[in-house]
Design an enzyme around this catalytic site. Sequence first.
Site, PDB file in Angstrom:
ATOM      1  N   CYS A 189     -16.236  -9.538   6.286  1.00 38.85           N
ATOM      2  CA  CYS A 189     -15.642  -8.243   5.964  1.00 38.85           C
ATOM      3  C   CYS A 189     -14.367  -8.424   5.138  1.00 38.85           C
ATOM      4  CB  CYS A 189     -15.330  -7.509   7.260  1.00 38.85           C
ATOM      5  SG  CYS A 189     -14.602  -5.893   6.978  1.00 38.85           S
ATOM      6  N   CYS A 209       0.486   5.070   6.845  1.00 39.89           N
ATOM      7  CA  CYS A 209      -0.140   4.940   8.166  1.00 39.89           C
ATOM      8  C   CYS A 209       0.857   4.265   9.133  1.00 39.89           C
ATOM      9  CB  CYS A 209      -1.420   4.122   8.075  1.00 39.89           C
ATOM     10  SG  CYS A 209      -2.499   4.652   6.717  1.00 39.89           S
ATOM     11  N   CYS A 216     -19.513   1.859   8.930  1.00 34.88           N
ATOM     12  CA  CYS A 216     -18.707   1.250   9.989  1.00 34.88           C
ATOM     13  C   CYS A 216     -17.463   2.131  10.119  1.00 34.88           C
ATOM     14  CB  CYS A 216     -18.327  -0.175   9.590  1.00 34.88           C
ATOM     15  SG  CYS A 216     -17.164  -0.947  10.743  1.00 34.88           S
ATOM     16  N   CYS A 245     -19.412  -6.692   4.299  1.00 35.27           N
ATOM     17  CA  CYS A 245     -18.734  -5.436   4.638  1.00 35.27           C
ATOM     18  C   CYS A 245     -17.438  -5.379   3.841  1.00 35.27           C
ATOM     19  CB  CYS A 245     -18.436  -5.406   6.135  1.00 35.27           C
ATOM     20  SG  CYS A 245     -17.517  -3.944   6.665  1.00 35.27           S
ATOM     21  N   CYS A 300       0.615   0.575  10.348  1.00 39.08           N
ATOM     22  CA  CYS A 300       0.156  -0.487   9.444  1.00 39.08           C
ATOM     23  C   CYS A 300       1.280  -1.312   8.822  1.00 39.08           C
ATOM     24  CB  CYS A 300      -0.708   0.117   8.341  1.00 39.08           C
ATOM     25  SG  CYS A 300      -1.438  -1.187   7.317  1.00 39.08           S
ATOM     26  N   ARG A 338     -17.560  -2.523  18.372  1.00 40.99           N
ATOM     27  CA  ARG A 338     -16.782  -3.760  18.155  1.00 40.99           C
ATOM     28  C   ARG A 338     -15.446  -3.708  18.883  1.00 40.99           C
ATOM     29  NH1 ARG A 338     -16.710  -3.968  12.870  1.00 40.99           N
ATOM     30  NH2 ARG A 338     -18.775  -4.858  13.006  1.00 40.99           N
ATOM     31  N   CYS A 357       0.838  -1.213   0.000  1.00 41.10           N
ATOM     32  CA  CYS A 357       0.000   0.000   0.000  1.00 41.10           C
ATOM     33  C   CYS A 357       0.870   1.259   0.000  1.00 41.10           C
ATOM     34  CB  CYS A 357      -0.921  -0.017   1.220  1.00 41.10           C
ATOM     35  SG  CYS A 357      -2.028   1.405   1.263  1.00 41.10           S
TER      36      CYS A 357
END
Length: 331
Positions: free
Chosen positions: A115, A75, A206, A146, A78, A278, A71
């Site tokens: 998800c 972040c 979400c 999701c 991550c 969650r 990616c």
Amino acid sequence: MTEAIAQPVHVIRRHPEPADAGQRWSVDAVEALFDLPFNDLLFQAQRVHREHFQANEIQLSTLLSIKTGGCPEDCAYCPQSVHYDTGVEAGKLMEVEAVRAAVEAAREQGATRFCMGAAWRAPKDRDVEKVAELVRVVKDAGLEACCTLGMLSETQARTLKHAGLDYYNHNLDTAPEAYGRIISTRDYQDRLDTLEHVRSAGMNVCSGGIVGMGESRRERAGLVAQLANMEPYPESVPINHLVQVEGTPLHGIEALDPLEFVRTIAVARVTMPKARVRLSAGRQQMSDAVQALCFLAGANSIFYGDKLLTTGNPDWERDQRLFTKLGLQAG
Ligand code: SAM
Ligand code: DTB
Ligand code: SF4
């Protein structure tokens, strides 16, 4: 008796009061919830929880990384960012049949929502077409679907809605003032825009964040206030505990006190009474006792299955034992 203990548990009110201000939470009011004596906060959260949900029912979502690693975003938490050397290899989008097998396995183990996550900054239109096909696989198996694919345009959101997508996950991650310390490749407004596109396409939102990234309590309150002040607030609110992954900039920082994590769950429950809160990433590193406190604080959803996206999660046998010990039922 000190003044703090003498106060009734319902003294924290939404601010400013009243009229149409019923939906707004100031950061001060959210922080005041965090500052309550632990038992008062948990009592308040449990009472709100019972007003809106079955007390012992928990929703199970299974995650699958349909496109892993590589990616371009930075972040700091991550393991899938190209900027950090974490050992996660970049892969291609998974094939339909492999996804179908994972959906079947999740259904057999009792998950009700599936998800699918992709390590994209933003999908291309042809990626969205392919994911739409995967959404149909999930829906055909009778599960809620999701996705979390990064930033979405309005048209892309409509395409996914049309394919039957029930929820789109896109986290705010942290408070606006802490955001620049964590991510430089996209800004807060980009995230709010994607959530707006999801909402206007008619999907459930979400959205939550990560705690334990070195933020202050005030910043945790700022994150919760951002979420709670959305109109409407998200249907589903994942509270992730940072999973520290070697090679990422946040690896090795001081761990958050587990009771502060429990408080964050409780404050999310009080400020977003009807949301599924969650208990998300970080459960593998948590004791049963801390997880039990999170459920007492109003968490009523988890990620279920032995993997999150690239890191581990408790296996289903451990979770089944926990549910039995606590008398929790999947719903
Ligand atoms: N790439 C897309 C995006 O970021 O919008 C979707 C996938 S991304 C991995 C989904 C979410 O996972 C992030 O927003 C973040 O909240 C969470 N996450 C990623 N790494 C994490 C970690 N190490 N610990 C806890 N949560 C994490
Ligand atoms: C969310 O809020 N947490 C999940 C899901 N949405 C996509 C992701 C957690 C990822 C944890 C790190 C990993 O496994 O790579
Ligand atoms: Fe990419 Fe999402 Fe990871 Fe950020 S959180 S680096 S956008 S996969």
